[in-house]
Design an enzyme around this catalytic site. Sequence first.
Site, PDB file in Angstrom:
ATOM      1  N   CYS A   2      73.691  22.793   2.399  1.00 14.29           N
ATOM      2  CA  CYS A   2      73.210  21.448   1.472  1.00 14.29           C
ATOM      3  C   CYS A   2      74.443  20.409   1.616  1.00 14.29           C
ATOM      4  O   CYS A   2      75.141  20.640   2.237  1.00 14.29           O
ATOM      5  CB  CYS A   2      73.017  21.637  -0.058  1.00 14.29           C
ATOM      6  SG  CYS A   2      71.744  23.251  -0.293  1.00 14.29           S
ATOM      7  N   ARG A  27      72.096  17.611   6.838  1.00 10.12           N
ATOM      8  CA  ARG A  27      72.739  19.224   6.254  1.00 10.12           C
ATOM      9  C   ARG A  27      71.627  19.699   5.190  1.00 10.12           C
ATOM     10  O   ARG A  27      71.528  20.984   4.917  1.00 10.12           O
ATOM     11  CB  ARG A  27      73.996  19.131   5.250  1.00 10.12           C
ATOM     12  CG  ARG A  27      75.157  18.665   6.166  1.00 10.12           C
ATOM     13  CD  ARG A  27      76.350  18.574   5.285  1.00 10.12           C
ATOM     14  NE  ARG A  27      76.612  19.902   4.796  1.00 10.12           N
ATOM     15  CZ  ARG A  27      77.693  20.617   5.576  1.00 10.12           C
ATOM     16  NH1 ARG A  27      78.004  20.173   6.563  1.00 10.12           N
ATOM     17  NH2 ARG A  27      77.698  21.920   4.993  1.00 10.12           N
ATOM     18  N   TRP A  73      68.927  22.140   0.821  1.00  6.59           N
ATOM     19  CA  TRP A  73      68.260  23.015   1.684  1.00  6.59           C
ATOM     20  C   TRP A  73      67.943  24.202   0.896  1.00  6.59           C
ATOM     21  O   TRP A  73      68.557  24.864   0.672  1.00  6.59           O
ATOM     22  CB  TRP A  73      68.993  23.225   3.012  1.00  6.59           C
ATOM     23  CG  TRP A  73      68.157  24.041   4.025  1.00  6.59           C
ATOM     24  CD1 TRP A  73      67.617  23.607   5.068  1.00  6.59           C
ATOM     25  CD2 TRP A  73      68.183  25.432   4.259  1.00  6.59           C
ATOM     26  NE1 TRP A  73      66.865  24.575   5.904  1.00  6.59           N
ATOM     27  CE2 TRP A  73      67.331  25.594   5.556  1.00  6.59           C
ATOM     28  CE3 TRP A  73      68.682  26.640   3.463  1.00  6.59           C
ATOM     29  CZ2 TRP A  73      66.953  26.974   5.781  1.00  6.59           C
ATOM     30  CZ3 TRP A  73      68.545  27.896   4.019  1.00  6.59           C
ATOM     31  CH2 TRP A  73      67.646  28.005   5.308  1.00  6.59           C
ATOM     32  N   ASN A  99      76.557  24.152  -3.149  1.00  2.00           N
ATOM     33  CA  ASN A  99      76.046  24.479  -1.788  1.00  2.00           C
ATOM     34  C   ASN A  99      76.451  25.989  -1.630  1.00  2.00           C
ATOM     35  O   ASN A  99      77.543  26.228  -1.898  1.00  2.00           O
ATOM     36  CB  ASN A  99      76.599  23.779  -0.631  1.00  2.00           C
ATOM     37  CG  ASN A  99      76.301  24.103   0.681  1.00  2.00           C
ATOM     38  OD1 ASN A  99      75.458  24.995   0.737  1.00  2.00           O
ATOM     39  ND2 ASN A  99      77.039  23.482   1.724  1.00  2.00           N
ATOM     40  N   GLY A 100      75.581  26.792  -1.392  1.00  2.00           N
ATOM     41  CA  GLY A 100      76.070  28.288  -1.287  1.00  2.00           C
ATOM     42  C   GLY A 100      74.915  29.082  -1.821  1.00  2.00           C
ATOM     43  O   GLY A 100      73.824  28.786  -2.236  1.00  2.00           O
ATOM     44  N   GLU A 485      68.291  28.923  25.809  1.00  2.00           N
ATOM     45  CA  GLU A 485      68.562  27.634  25.231  1.00  2.00           C
ATOM     46  C   GLU A 485      67.140  26.698  25.156  1.00  2.00           C
ATOM     47  O   GLU A 485      66.954  25.978  24.361  1.00  2.00           O
ATOM     48  CB  GLU A 485      69.715  27.050  25.599  1.00  2.00           C
ATOM     49  CG  GLU A 485      70.280  25.847  25.195  1.00  2.00           C
ATOM     50  CD  GLU A 485      70.313  25.753  23.807  1.00  2.00           C
ATOM     51  OE1 GLU A 485      70.469  24.671  23.141  1.00  2.00           O
ATOM     52  OE2 GLU A 485      70.625  26.868  23.060  1.00  2.00           O
ATOM     53  N   LYS A 489      65.138  25.082  22.025  1.00  2.00           N
ATOM     54  CA  LYS A 489      65.124  23.828  21.705  1.00  2.00           C
ATOM     55  C   LYS A 489      63.575  23.463  21.531  1.00  2.00           C
ATOM     56  O   LYS A 489      63.472  22.621  20.588  1.00  2.00           O
ATOM     57  CB  LYS A 489      65.670  22.917  22.947  1.00  2.00           C
ATOM     58  CG  LYS A 489      67.357  22.896  22.885  1.00  2.00           C
ATOM     59  CD  LYS A 489      67.667  22.141  21.796  1.00  2.00           C
ATOM     60  CE  LYS A 489      68.979  22.708  21.313  1.00  2.00           C
ATOM     61  NZ  LYS A 489      69.118  23.938  20.897  1.00  2.00           N
ATOM     62  N   GLU A 492      62.798  24.688  18.046  1.00  2.11           N
ATOM     63  CA  GLU A 492      63.427  24.240  16.990  1.00  2.11           C
ATOM     64  C   GLU A 492      62.846  22.800  16.390  1.00  2.11           C
ATOM     65  O   GLU A 492      62.302  22.665  15.440  1.00  2.11           O
ATOM     66  CB  GLU A 492      64.732  23.885  17.324  1.00  2.11           C
ATOM     67  CG  GLU A 492      65.628  25.161  17.148  1.00  2.11           C
ATOM     68  CD  GLU A 492      67.146  24.739  17.502  1.00  2.11           C
ATOM     69  OE1 GLU A 492      67.913  25.039  16.980  1.00  2.11           O
ATOM     70  OE2 GLU A 492      67.413  23.956  18.566  1.00  2.11           O
ATOM     71  N   HIS A 508      57.933  42.743  33.662  1.00  5.24           N
ATOM     72  CA  HIS A 508      57.925  43.730  32.539  1.00  5.24           C
ATOM     73  C   HIS A 508      57.234  43.485  31.104  1.00  5.24           C
ATOM     74  O   HIS A 508      57.699  43.876  30.125  1.00  5.24           O
ATOM     75  CB  HIS A 508      59.251  44.317  32.310  1.00  5.24           C
ATOM     76  CG  HIS A 508      59.748  44.989  33.567  1.00  5.24           C
ATOM     77  ND1 HIS A 508      59.866  46.064  33.993  1.00  5.24           N
ATOM     78  CD2 HIS A 508      60.454  44.361  34.424  1.00  5.24           C
ATOM     79  CE1 HIS A 508      60.356  46.608  34.990  1.00  5.24           C
ATOM     80  NE2 HIS A 508      60.925  44.991  35.478  1.00  5.24           N
ATOM     81  N   LYS A 607      71.613  22.067   9.651  1.00  3.22           N
ATOM     82  CA  LYS A 607      72.671  21.814  10.741  1.00  3.22           C
ATOM     83  C   LYS A 607      73.887  23.021  10.835  1.00  3.22           C
ATOM     84  O   LYS A 607      74.014  23.679  11.642  1.00  3.22           O
ATOM     85  CB  LYS A 607      73.376  20.552  10.718  1.00  3.22           C
ATOM     86  CG  LYS A 607      74.143  20.443  11.625  1.00  3.22           C
ATOM     87  CD  LYS A 607      73.584  20.119  13.305  1.00  3.22           C
ATOM     88  CE  LYS A 607      74.619  19.782  14.337  1.00  3.22           C
ATOM     89  NZ  LYS A 607      74.051  19.856  15.542  1.00  3.22           N
TER      90      LYS A 607
END
Length: 612
Positions: A2, A27, A73, A99-100, A485, A489, A492, A508, A607
């Site tokens: 947050c 955030r 968040w 935050n936490g 990666e 992307k 996301e 496979h 983030k």
Amino acid sequence: MCGIVAYIGEKEAYPIIVEGLKRLEYRGYDSAGVSILNGKINTVKKKGKVLDLENVASSVDLEGNLGIGHTRWATHGKPDDLNAHPHHSDDDNLTLVHNGIIENYLSLKTFLTERGYNFKSETDTEVLVNFIQEVKNTEKVTLEEAVRRALQKVVGAYAIVVFDKSEPDKIVGARKSSPLVLGVGENEYFLASDASPIIKYTKKVVYLNDEEIVTVPRQGEFSIKTIDNESTTPTIHELDLKLDEIEKAGFDHFMLKEIFQQPFTIAESMRGRINADKGWVSVGGMRPYTNRFSKTDRIIMVACGTSWHAALIGEYLFEELARVKTEVEYASEFRYRNPILSEGDVVVALSQSGETADTLAALEIAKEKGCLLYGLVNVVGSSIARMTDCGSYIHAGPEIGVASTKAFTSQVTVLTLMALNMGYERGTISESEYHSLIYALSDIPAQVERVIAKNEQIKYIAGEIRSASNALYLGRGYNFPIALEGALKLKEISYIHAEGYPAAEMKHGPIALIDMYMPVIVIATNKSAYDKIVSNIQEVKARKGIVIAIVTEGDEKIKKMADYTIEIPDTLDPLTPLLSVIPLQLLAYHIAVMRGCNVDQPRNLAKSVTVE
């Protein structure tokens, strides 16, 4: 995760706080809220973006020069108006943002309920503010002392800011495992999750350490104590940050700006660490521990998400160039098993923010075992930067887009420099290869610029596959982590299901998924395994799959086979990830935009992951 902003001084607090919340919206963006103290507490909270908060706040009296704000968040409790921060104590004296995660909130809530407290939200934060109020009332102490005593009994991670209506001339902040920065201005103070809301007003900041509590008065000097009531002498740092670095600068999204910045940011991550004309590489963070790096038998890299993919490339680099056994661990898994570590091991932690909770916890384990801790982070003054024995900043500048782009390539660049430095010191790389890689690496920024120039071509290809439901990414060697990666992307920011695989593993299992509706993105630049990659493409085409190939300039063979090709400049194999990832970033970006997704703030993501 947050975002926290607080202000106390002579100016109107609300405009400063809401502007700061916009800078911190990356955030957390499920909801937002602000509380202003001016004789009484006026609070506005709203599910959604900061803009939604502003619309509601326009009809509320929010005058006053002391206040706190928050972008959330969601962890405990769904995103809605009630669960949004700030939260008040049951008697409406205390107001707090957090935050936490408070891990023992249930036992605290049970205790408080038995004491007659009522709760309006589902959050652990409301439990915390009431617990501080309970301590303050029963033990007859000041706000800062109540915070200190309450936090001694709290289990979990937190950055908090709180004020008390009955003590209207101060704000109290505290942190543990979640960042909190104090900005020191002229007759004013700021508290925030990072420096972005502060830079407009002051460049003087203090980074709070774990289990420190800061008391910020309306007039006079701030003071910092530990949770054990020991006074500390803070260090005031000068921010090396410009306001334009956290603006979009004419781009539609921060992510696109950050992709386009990579020629510059890669060069910045090399600055002072490489000289192609004189033929040397020297990574300053490694120098004091040259002997330790030269003699180590094992490097362990701990990271999460995109940083973990950078670490995988680092594994290839260190094993090939420095000939040292290298292991890459998910920090979240490393911390919950019983890893075998020795004092001779070097543990390298990668994190853009330098605040990733799982990575910090992994470092704690390595520290107990006497390992050398090396931090590779972007944010100056971050927790990992302060916890590690040595390290390197990647100098990518502020990265606002939630999906990491420029920080990834800067991490890979610094890892390449480290592997070259270590290989030279250990004598495991020949002079000719050493100098060839130095020259090639110094050319990378200009080559990245040439790849970015293909943006319109990549945008066209994105339009051809934007309706896909699934995608497969294939790569070999150094480009296998790039396949991972690229898939990440796409997931996301466009919400298309995508998977990355070593190309040889396609047979496979994943080959069963390939049909005319499945885009298969193949990174086909490897010189050593070129023929095998050609075979992989033929296998996909035999099943009517759509092939998008990333190839080296001038490759006509694959061009004839693939549906679409994107050319990148020729370079040495260890350096290809720095070029091959760029088209995949742009491809994901354009697909997401075409699908109407929120590119900079994708759903459910934040983030900086500062909680488990």
